[in-house]
Enzyme design. Structure first.
Site, PDB file in Angstrom:
ATOM      1  N   GLU A   1       0.836  -1.191   0.000  1.00  0.00           N
ATOM      2  CA  GLU A   1       0.000   0.000   0.000  1.00  0.00           C
ATOM      3  C   GLU A   1       0.881   1.255   0.000  1.00  0.00           C
ATOM      4  O   GLU A   1       1.797   1.383   0.796  1.00  0.00           O
ATOM      5  CB  GLU A   1      -0.855  -0.050   1.278  1.00  0.00           C
ATOM      6  CG  GLU A   1      -1.559   1.213   1.608  1.00  0.00           C
ATOM      7  CD  GLU A   1      -2.039   1.210   3.063  1.00  0.00           C
ATOM      8  OE1 GLU A   1      -1.733   0.259   3.810  1.00  0.00           O
ATOM      9  OE2 GLU A   1      -2.712   2.163   3.440  1.00  0.00           O
TER      10      GLU A   1
ATOM     11  N   ASP B   1      -0.642  -1.363   5.884  1.00  0.00           N
ATOM     12  CA  ASP B   1      -0.286  -0.824   7.197  1.00  0.00           C
ATOM     13  C   ASP B   1      -1.107  -1.481   8.293  1.00  0.00           C
ATOM     14  O   ASP B   1      -2.188  -1.999   8.046  1.00  0.00           O
ATOM     15  CB  ASP B   1      -0.557   0.688   7.236  1.00  0.00           C
ATOM     16  CG  ASP B   1       0.470   1.433   6.394  1.00  0.00           C
ATOM     17  OD1 ASP B   1       1.496   0.814   6.056  1.00  0.00           O
ATOM     18  OD2 ASP B   1       0.226   2.614   6.081  1.00  0.00           O
TER      19      ASP B   1
ATOM     20  N   ASP C   1      -2.771  -0.089  10.383  1.00  0.00           N
ATOM     21  CA  ASP C   1      -3.793   0.834  10.881  1.00  0.00           C
ATOM     22  C   ASP C   1      -5.135   0.569  10.193  1.00  0.00           C
ATOM     23  O   ASP C   1      -5.283  -0.403   9.469  1.00  0.00           O
ATOM     24  CB  ASP C   1      -3.348   2.286  10.661  1.00  0.00           C
ATOM     25  CG  ASP C   1      -3.195   2.587   9.173  1.00  0.00           C
ATOM     26  OD1 ASP C   1      -3.517   1.698   8.350  1.00  0.00           O
ATOM     27  OD2 ASP C   1      -2.758   3.692   8.834  1.00  0.00           O
TER      28      ASP C   1
ATOM     29  N   ASP D   1      -6.820   2.202   7.827  1.00  0.00           N
ATOM     30  CA  ASP D   1      -6.825   2.254   6.366  1.00  0.00           C
ATOM     31  C   ASP D   1      -6.234   0.982   5.779  1.00  0.00           C
ATOM     32  O   ASP D   1      -6.718   0.455   4.780  1.00  0.00           O
ATOM     33  CB  ASP D   1      -6.018   3.456   5.877  1.00  0.00           C
ATOM     34  CG  ASP D   1      -6.868   4.717   5.870  1.00  0.00           C
ATOM     35  OD1 ASP D   1      -8.085   4.597   6.097  1.00  0.00           O
ATOM     36  OD2 ASP D   1      -6.306   5.804   5.638  1.00  0.00           O
TER      37      ASP D   1
END
Ligand code: 0RA
Length: 632
Positions: free
Chosen positions: A423, A496, A498, A500
């Site tokens: 990403e 990631d 996180d 997103d």
């Protein structure tokens, strides 16, 4: 004397039986990880469900206790406690200490058994640090206790009791399992499913330590289940179509509802067991559906002479539950979750044909909606075929023109080649530097890929990121997906850690689930697990991949001179760190994607991206912490 000898021999056999379970637990429950751990609870609950299917149990209560044990209580008939004439011990003792208490205890027509379940209560007993059973029967309460499968107390009478039922409490053995911590959501998920499948049955789950609980009871049964699955979609008719047919000892139940999307979701069950791989019942269902639609469509002039609807057309946008109950299911396939009984195909097919035709004739408005949808689908299929031909002629799906963004590897043997889908441009850059180009390819993705929930195949193919992915993977897409053309046997999503990142992973899994399922089935899809923390003490560097690892490391290293860095994204790592933590086959952590992961992503995706606003709002509220940064 003769009796005593038989008893001793019996005892030895019992001990040897449970010894075998403790020696090779995975042979009985599949694994000793979290999955195996949860099987213990399922096994006991399945016994209560058997009582419910036999019509004796109305309520099941599952409690996670603060000491790590779990209690499963039901109001069934109670495990028999009378002394067995041949073995001279109470029946309940046999049920809990003999591998297969067979024969005498064949208690009902339908049983939850198959897959990894149905191994028996004695297996749960053998894999528990301790287990206590209480039985309410014949006006008395009785209790018995075991430790690691060995009897720790004789059956004792605790005095008078009202009603009937069984209460089993056990603490899984930490010597056997990698973890003995139950996951509330896993348990609640299966219990909800069981409540849907057994209309009117009340199942309660309570987590005492965390103060959480749910009550599941669905008087509408599988019809409510279909509504629940479609809650984030826009249904084409307000109520699911439901019908059931009993022929001899086979019971067929169906609930189905069309929505305005394009994907089919048919969930099949045999005696309450999720037959993930389908089987003869599913084949019969599909055949019955196609026959009904074609017949009705021709008779009512929705189709011209010579035209017909294909199976895919009549299942576009269909959500259905097919639940069959049969006395002796045969389970086949890799995971033992595919029904093999050949007679079931015909039974289900004719049940569907008969009952659905009846429904269509009585409810022509809904019939028109369903048939209309299928006719449209058939036209769209024709359009998609043309689009596909076009892209194929351009060589897009064949991998002649590999996308420029792909940093391919040198290895040509797919079995040795890996591709990392990364990403973001900055992480993509580091990954290209860090990788071993001999066998590792890197494909950076820009932001989020197209929302495939709302798109048809022909629209999807217009999307650049999707085409890039398809071309790089190499196996094509949809029904024509060809596993032998896949260019990497490890396709690794590296997003990631996180929200997103989770979102992107969900999108990719959904794409794989819907359009490249063989990739998942073959075990070629993986998710990278980058570390959450980098921990430094002087020149020493440690990585923690979980919160628990960080705590353990903190305890080990002490406080002096130790610094922590929390990674927010892959982009924060330099090439060397990325290699050490995420790419290096010797050190990285990869999670192989299972079909359940992918199906879960698919469902989550429908909630997050689907059109209906209310379930999405509700989901976001429930998971507010996790999705705080999610821009949907
Ligand atoms: C053997 C025979 C009968 C019931 C059961 C076992 C039984 C087992 C479990 C485990 C959890 N809950 C349970 N409830 C019942 C039949 C008893 C009869 O015929 O009365």
């Amino acid at each position: 004397m003769a009796g005593e000898t038989a008893y001793d021999a019996e005892q030895i056999q019992v001990l040897e039986g449970l010894q075998a379970v403790r020696k090779r637990p995975a042979m009985y429950i599949g694994s000793v990880d979290g999955r195996g751990l949860h099987h213990l609870v399922h096994e006991v609950v399945d016994n209560s469900i058997d009582e419910a299917m036999a019509g004796f149990c109305k309520k099941i209560h599952v409690t996670l206790n603060p000491d790590g044990s779990v209690t499963i209580a039901d109001d069934g008939r109670g495990i028999p406690v009378d002394v067995h004439p041949k073995y001279g011990v109470p029946a309940v003792e046999l049920v809990l200490s003999r591998m297969h208490s067979g024969g005498k205890f064949e208690r009902k027509l339908y049983r939850v058994s198959g897959g990894l379940h149905g191994v028996g209560l004695s297996v749960v007993n053998g894999l528990s640090e301790w287990l206590e059973v209480r039985v309410h029967r014949d006006g008395r309460e009785k209790r018995m206790r075991f430790e690691r499968g060995t009897k720790a107390s004789e059956l004792e009478d605790l005095g008078p009791a009202e009603g009937t039922g069984t209460i089993v409490t056990f603490r899984p053995d930490a010597q056997v399992f990698e973890t003995i911590e139950f996951d509330y959501d896993i348990l609640a998920g299966r219990l909800r499913e069981l409540a849907f499948l057994n209309a009117g049955l009340e199942i309660i789950i309570v987590d005492k330590a965390r103060g959480r609980g749910d009550v599941f009871r669905f008087d509408g049964g599988i019809s409510e289940y279909v509504k629940w699955i479609n809650r984030a979609k826009t249904p084409l008719h307000p109520d699911p179509i439901t019908f059931s047919k009993q022929s001899n000892s086979t019971l067929v139940e169906v609930a189905m509802q069309y929505h305005d999307g394009y994907n089919e979701s048919i969930f099949t069950f045999v005696n309450n067991i999720d037959t993930v791989e389908g089987g003869t019942h599913l084949v019969g269902f599909k055949a019955g559906l196609a026959r009904t639609f074609n017949n009705y469509a021709k008779e009512h002039k929705y189709l011209k002479q010579g035209e017909s609807l294909e199976g895919d057309d009549v299942r576009e946008g269909l959500t259905a539950i097919l639940s069959v109950k049969i006395p002796e299911p045969q389970f086949e396939g890799q995971t033992k979750m595919k029904l093999g009984n050949s007679e079931v195909k015909g039974i289900v097919e004719s049940a569907v044909y008969e009952k659905l035709t009846e429904f269509f004739l009585e409810t022509p408005k809904v019939a028109e909606t369903c048939i209309g949808k299928a006719v449209l689908a058939s036209q769209a299929r024709e359009a998609a075929r043309k689009a596909r031909e076009l892209t194929r002629r351009k060589g897009l799906l064949e991998g002649f023109n590999l996308p420029g963004k792909l940093a391919d590897c040198q290895e040509r043997d797919p079995a040795k080649a890996e591709m990392f889908i990364v990403e973001g441009a900055s992480a993509g850059g580091s990954a290209k530097q860090a990788r071993r180009r001999e066998f590792q390819a890197v494909l950076p993705l820009r932001g989020k890929i197209l929302n495939v929930e709302k798109a048809r195949l022909d629209q999807m193919l217009k999307n650049e990121e999707i085409r890039t992915l398809i071309t790089a993977i190499g196996g094509g897409i949809g029904d024509e997906f060809n596993l032998s053309k896949v260019r990497y046997h490890r396709v690794v999503t590296a997003a990631d850690a996180d929200v997103d990142g989770q979102h992107i992973t969900t999108l990719l899994l959904t794409l794989f689930f819907r359009y490249m399922r063989p990739l998942i089935d073959a075990g070629y899809a993986y998710i990278a697990q980058p570390p959450l923390y980098k921990i430094k003490r002087g020149k020493e560097i440690f990585y923690a991949y979980t919160e628990k690892q960080r705590q353990d490391l903190a305890a080990q290293l002490g406080e002096k001179g130790v610094t922590y860095q929390r990674y927010k994204g892959l982009g924060e790592m330099n090439a060397e760190e990325l290699w050490e933590t995420t790419l290096d086959p010797d050190r990285r952590v990869l999670k192989q994607v299972t079909i359940e992961d992918a199906a879960g992503a698919d469902a989550l995706f429908a909630v997050l991206m689907g059109e209906a606003v209310e379930p999405r709002r509700q989901y976001i509220q429930e998971h507010a912490k996790e999705v705080m940064n999610l821009d949907i």
